[in-house]
Design a protein around this motif. Structure first.
Motif, PDB file in Angstrom:
ATOM      1  N   ASP A  15      17.438  56.402  54.202  1.00 63.15           N
ATOM      2  CA  ASP A  15      17.623  57.448  53.201  1.00 63.15           C
ATOM      3  C   ASP A  15      18.420  58.591  53.823  1.00 63.15           C
ATOM      4  N   ALA A  16      19.716  58.651  53.509  1.00 60.88           N
ATOM      5  CA  ALA A  16      20.595  59.667  54.090  1.00 60.88           C
ATOM      6  C   ALA A  16      20.108  61.081  53.793  1.00 60.88           C
ATOM      7  N   ALA A  17      19.444  61.264  52.677  1.00 62.65           N
ATOM      8  CA  ALA A  17      18.955  62.595  52.301  1.00 62.65           C
ATOM      9  C   ALA A  17      17.890  63.101  53.273  1.00 62.65           C
ATOM     10  N   ARG A  18      17.296  62.212  54.050  1.00 63.94           N
ATOM     11  CA  ARG A  18      16.243  62.601  54.999  1.00 63.94           C
ATOM     12  C   ARG A  18      16.774  62.770  56.429  1.00 63.94           C
ATOM     13  N   TYR A  19      18.063  62.629  56.612  1.00 63.59           N
ATOM     14  CA  TYR A  19      18.634  62.635  57.958  1.00 63.59           C
ATOM     15  C   TYR A  19      18.712  64.012  58.609  1.00 63.59           C
ATOM     16  N   PHE A  20      18.950  65.050  57.825  1.00 62.55           N
ATOM     17  CA  PHE A  20      19.248  66.349  58.435  1.00 62.55           C
ATOM     18  C   PHE A  20      18.399  67.465  57.854  1.00 62.55           C
ATOM     19  N   LYS A  21      17.956  68.351  58.736  1.00 60.60           N
ATOM     20  CA  LYS A  21      17.274  69.572  58.307  1.00 60.60           C
ATOM     21  C   LYS A  21      18.332  70.520  57.740  1.00 60.60           C
ATOM     22  N   LYS A  22      17.868  71.599  57.152  1.00 60.91           N
ATOM     23  CA  LYS A  22      18.772  72.520  56.456  1.00 60.91           C
ATOM     24  C   LYS A  22      19.913  73.021  57.339  1.00 60.91           C
ATOM     25  N   ALA A  23      19.626  73.388  58.561  1.00 61.75           N
ATOM     26  CA  ALA A  23      20.663  73.949  59.441  1.00 61.75           C
ATOM     27  C   ALA A  23      21.767  72.930  59.716  1.00 61.75           C
ATOM     28  N   ASP A  24      21.391  71.685  59.987  1.00 62.32           N
ATOM     29  CA  ASP A  24      22.404  70.662  60.249  1.00 62.32           C
ATOM     30  C   ASP A  24      23.147  70.272  58.979  1.00 62.32           C
ATOM     31  N   ALA A  25      22.453  70.218  57.863  1.00 62.79           N
ATOM     32  CA  ALA A  25      23.118  69.935  56.583  1.00 62.79           C
ATOM     33  C   ALA A  25      24.121  71.050  56.263  1.00 62.79           C
ATOM     34  N   ALA A  26      23.741  72.291  56.557  1.00 60.51           N
ATOM     35  CA  ALA A  26      24.641  73.423  56.339  1.00 60.51           C
ATOM     36  C   ALA A  26      25.851  73.338  57.266  1.00 60.51           C
ATOM     37  N   PHE A  27      25.624  72.942  58.509  1.00 62.20           N
ATOM     38  CA  PHE A  27      26.746  72.764  59.433  1.00 62.20           C
ATOM     39  C   PHE A  27      27.697  71.713  58.887  1.00 62.20           C
ATOM     40  N   LEU A  28      27.171  70.559  58.491  1.00 63.44           N
ATOM     41  CA  LEU A  28      28.032  69.501  57.959  1.00 63.44           C
ATOM     42  C   LEU A  28      28.806  70.002  56.749  1.00 63.44           C
ATOM     43  N   ALA A  29      28.136  70.697  55.849  1.00 61.44           N
ATOM     44  CA  ALA A  29      28.812  71.242  54.672  1.00 61.44           C
ATOM     45  C   ALA A  29      29.917  72.218  55.075  1.00 61.44           C
ATOM     46  N   SER A  30      29.709  72.953  56.162  1.00 60.12           N
ATOM     47  CA  SER A  30      30.698  73.943  56.594  1.00 60.12           C
ATOM     48  C   SER A  30      31.983  73.302  57.111  1.00 60.12           C
ATOM     49  N   ILE A  31      31.917  72.012  57.432  1.00 66.07           N
ATOM     50  CA  ILE A  31      33.120  71.303  57.860  1.00 66.07           C
ATOM     51  C   ILE A  31      33.544  70.267  56.817  1.00 66.07           C
ATOM     52  N   GLY A  32      32.931  70.356  55.632  1.00 67.61           N
ATOM     53  CA  GLY A  32      33.329  69.475  54.537  1.00 67.61           C
ATOM     54  C   GLY A  32      32.749  68.087  54.594  1.00 67.61           C
ATOM     55  N   HIS A  33      31.609  67.934  55.261  1.00 66.23           N
ATOM     56  CA  HIS A  33      30.983  66.630  55.415  1.00 66.23           C
ATOM     57  C   HIS A  33      29.637  66.586  54.705  1.00 66.23           C
TER      58      HIS A  33
END
Length: 170
Positions: free
Chosen positions: A27-45
């Protein structure tokens, strides 16, 4: 975000996702906590993109993933000014897998996929760099990241992309 060290954060996220995938988490939705998800979003991922890459880790090296992510990140920062489009393409709207142009099967499909990848508009059920993309790009001697960057430079000029593929495949 520390742009100078973004690759180290990306690698940490990749290795974390790879460990989760290897442990059986799907389940990809369970892979990252908020900080890492925010980092990925900040680079368009997205977490889904990271999941897709670790799922194909046997066929895509970390270096390949980094180059692809770098092309997307650059487009996101330079062209999109760090703002997502809010649009997602529909997989059903892509040309069929057996569509051809200039004698190249798959080329009509990978062009809009590359544009969608650059813009961050990939649906969760579609991957840029999938097995079909890799087979096509290997056949025409183009790295997936190089194809992304060329599509970026060609803008909406499909003929320019076709000519590039012809040159590389020769």
């Amino acid at each position: 975000m520390n742009h100078f060290h973004w690759e180290a954060d990306f690698r940490r996220c990749y290795e974390h996702a790879l460990a989760l995938y290897r442990s059986g988490e799907r389940d990809a939705a369970r892979y990252f906590k908020k900080a890492d998800a925010a980092f990925l979003a900040s680079i368009g991922h997205t977490a889904q993109e990271m999941y897709d890459y670790v799922e194909d880790a046997g066929d895509l090296s970390y270096g390949d993933v980094l180059l692809i992510a770098s092309a997307r990140r650059d487009y996101f920062r330079v062209i999109q000014k760090g703002k997502p489009t809010g649009h997602t393409i529909r997989t059903a709207d892509l040309p069929p897998k057996d569509a051809a142009v200039a004698g190249f099967v798959w080329l009509p499909r990978i062009i809009p996929k590359a544009r969608a990848k650059l813009c961050g508009e990939m649906p969760p059920d579609l991957m840029y760099g999938c097995g079909g993309d890799r087979a096509f790009l290997k056949k025409v001697n183009i790295h997936p990241a190089d194809f992304l960057r060329f599509v970026w430079s060609a803008r909406d000029d499909d003929q320019k992309i076709i000519e590039y593929v012809k040159r590389c495949a020769a």
